[in-house]
Motif scaffolding. Sequence first.
Motif, PDB file in Angstrom:
ATOM      1  N   SER A  66       0.830  -1.210   0.000  1.00  0.00           N
ATOM      2  CA  SER A  66       0.000   0.000   0.000  1.00  0.00           C
ATOM      3  C   SER A  66       0.861   1.255   0.000  1.00  0.00           C
ATOM      4  O   SER A  66       0.455   2.285  -0.534  1.00  0.00           O
ATOM      5  CB  SER A  66      -0.950  -0.001   1.203  1.00  0.00           C
ATOM      6  N   GLY A  70      -0.233   2.236  -3.502  1.00  0.00           N
ATOM      7  CA  GLY A  70      -1.458   2.920  -3.121  1.00  0.00           C
ATOM      8  C   GLY A  70      -2.370   2.043  -2.281  1.00  0.00           C
ATOM      9  O   GLY A  70      -2.249   0.822  -2.261  1.00  0.00           O
ATOM     10  N   ARG A  72      -5.810   1.947  -2.560  1.00  0.00           N
ATOM     11  CA  ARG A  72      -6.974   1.452  -3.298  1.00  0.00           C
ATOM     12  C   ARG A  72      -6.786   0.037  -3.853  1.00  0.00           C
ATOM     13  O   ARG A  72      -7.689  -0.805  -3.695  1.00  0.00           O
ATOM     14  CB  ARG A  72      -7.319   2.433  -4.432  1.00  0.00           C
ATOM     15  N   GLU A 187      -7.951   7.098  -4.440  1.00  0.00           N
ATOM     16  CA  GLU A 187      -6.647   6.840  -3.843  1.00  0.00           C
ATOM     17  C   GLU A 187      -6.309   7.930  -2.829  1.00  0.00           C
ATOM     18  O   GLU A 187      -6.536   9.113  -3.083  1.00  0.00           O
ATOM     19  CB  GLU A 187      -5.564   6.779  -4.929  1.00  0.00           C
TER      20      GLU A 187
END
Length: 408
Positions: A66, A70, A72, A187
Motif C-alpha cells: 500500500s 497505493g 486502493r 486513492e
Amino acid sequence: MSLLPTRTLPLLYAIILLDVVVGAVVGPVLPDFVRGLREPQLWLSVGTGLFLGVQLFSSPLLGRLSDGYGRRPIFILSAVGTLLANALLLPVRAGLYFVNRISDGLTNGMYAAARSAITDVSAPDRLFRNLGMEGAIISLGFVLGPMAAGLLLTVLQVPPEQQARYVVRLAVALAGLNVLLSGWLPETHRQRNNVRGAELRTELGQAVNPLTLWARLQAKNASNPGIRRIVLTQVALTLSTGYYFYFVAFVSLGPLQLDARSISYLFMYFGGLSIALNYGFYTYLADRLNQRRAIVWLAALGTPVLLGYGLVGTSKAAFYTLVTLDCFTLSLIQGLLEGRLARHTTDADRGEIFGLNQAFQALASFATALVFGGLSVVDLRLPWAWFAACLAMVAWLAARRERTILTP
C-alpha cells in the motif's frame, strides 16, 4: 484531491463496516461446520488460529504494497479475496471451513492499509477521533452482522439444518457489494515508492520470521522512540482480546448453550452498546485525556471482567452484566493505541508501520488461539484466566517507560 474530504472517509468507513459485517454474519453458524467433529471447540479454535496466523506475513506485505502502489489496489484485492473465501463456505463442510479460514486470513491484512488511509486523510487534530471512529465502526459491524443473520433466520423461518447455508449466501452477497465499494474508493496515498519483485520477496521472507520482525521494530523505534512500547502493549491487548473469537465456542458449547439466534442477539447487544460508548468516548473524551493513563486504568478495570466470564455458569443475567462492564472498559482501549501509534508515522512509512504492527497482532492472535484452544479442551472456563492475565499485562506495559521494556 478535491474528492477526498467529502467522499473518501465515509467510503473507508463503509468498506470497513461491510468487511466486519461479512465476518460477523457467519459467526453464529460457524459451530455448524465443526459440530460433527470430536472436540468441536478445539477445531473452532484451530480455524481461528489459521485465520489469524496467516496474517503474520500478509499484513506487513499488504502494508508495504500500500505504501508502494497505493491503498486502493489493496482494498480491491482484499474485497475480492473475502468474496471468494466466503463462497467456499457454501457447502457446509469442515474441510472447506479450514480452507476458508486460510484464504480469508490472507487478505484480511488490509486493515494496515485501512488505518494508513484514515491517517492519510485526517488532520492532526482529528486523528484520534477518526481512528476511534474506526473502532466504533468495527463494533457496529459486530452488531449488524449478527442482526442480519438473526433477522434472516427469523423472518424466513429457516429450519436449523439450513441456517448455515442461508447465512453464508447473505455473506457472499455483502462481500460482492464490498468489491463494488472498493472499486469506487479514491486513492489517498500520493507519495508512491514502487516496490520491485525482489523487494517483495525480501519483505515476505522477513514477515514470516518473528526475529526479523522484532529487528525491524527495533530499527523503527531507534529513529522514533515510543513505537516499540505501543506495539508491545498492542500485542498484550491482542492476546487478551482473543476472547472475541472464543465467545461463540464458549456460549454455544459451554454451560449457557446458546443457539444461533441467541448468539445473534448477544452480539447485537454487545455491539450496540460498544458503538454508542466508542462514539461518545472518542468524540468527546479521548483527546482530552492522558491516553497512556487511560489505557492503564481501562485495562486494570477490565481484568476482573474477563475473569468473571468463566464464573457465570448458566446465568444469562450475570453474563450480560459482564458484557456491559466489558463495553465500558477494555473495549475502549484499541482506538487509543491506534491513535498513539498513528502519531509516530509519516507519509513514507505509514503502511509499513501499521503492517508491522498488524503482523505482531497476527502472531499474538495465532498464539492466543493455540492457548485458549488447548485450555478449552481441559475446561471451557480456563481460557478466561489466560485472557485476564494478558489484559493485566496491558496495564503493566502501558504503565512502564519505554526504556525499561525489553531493551537490547
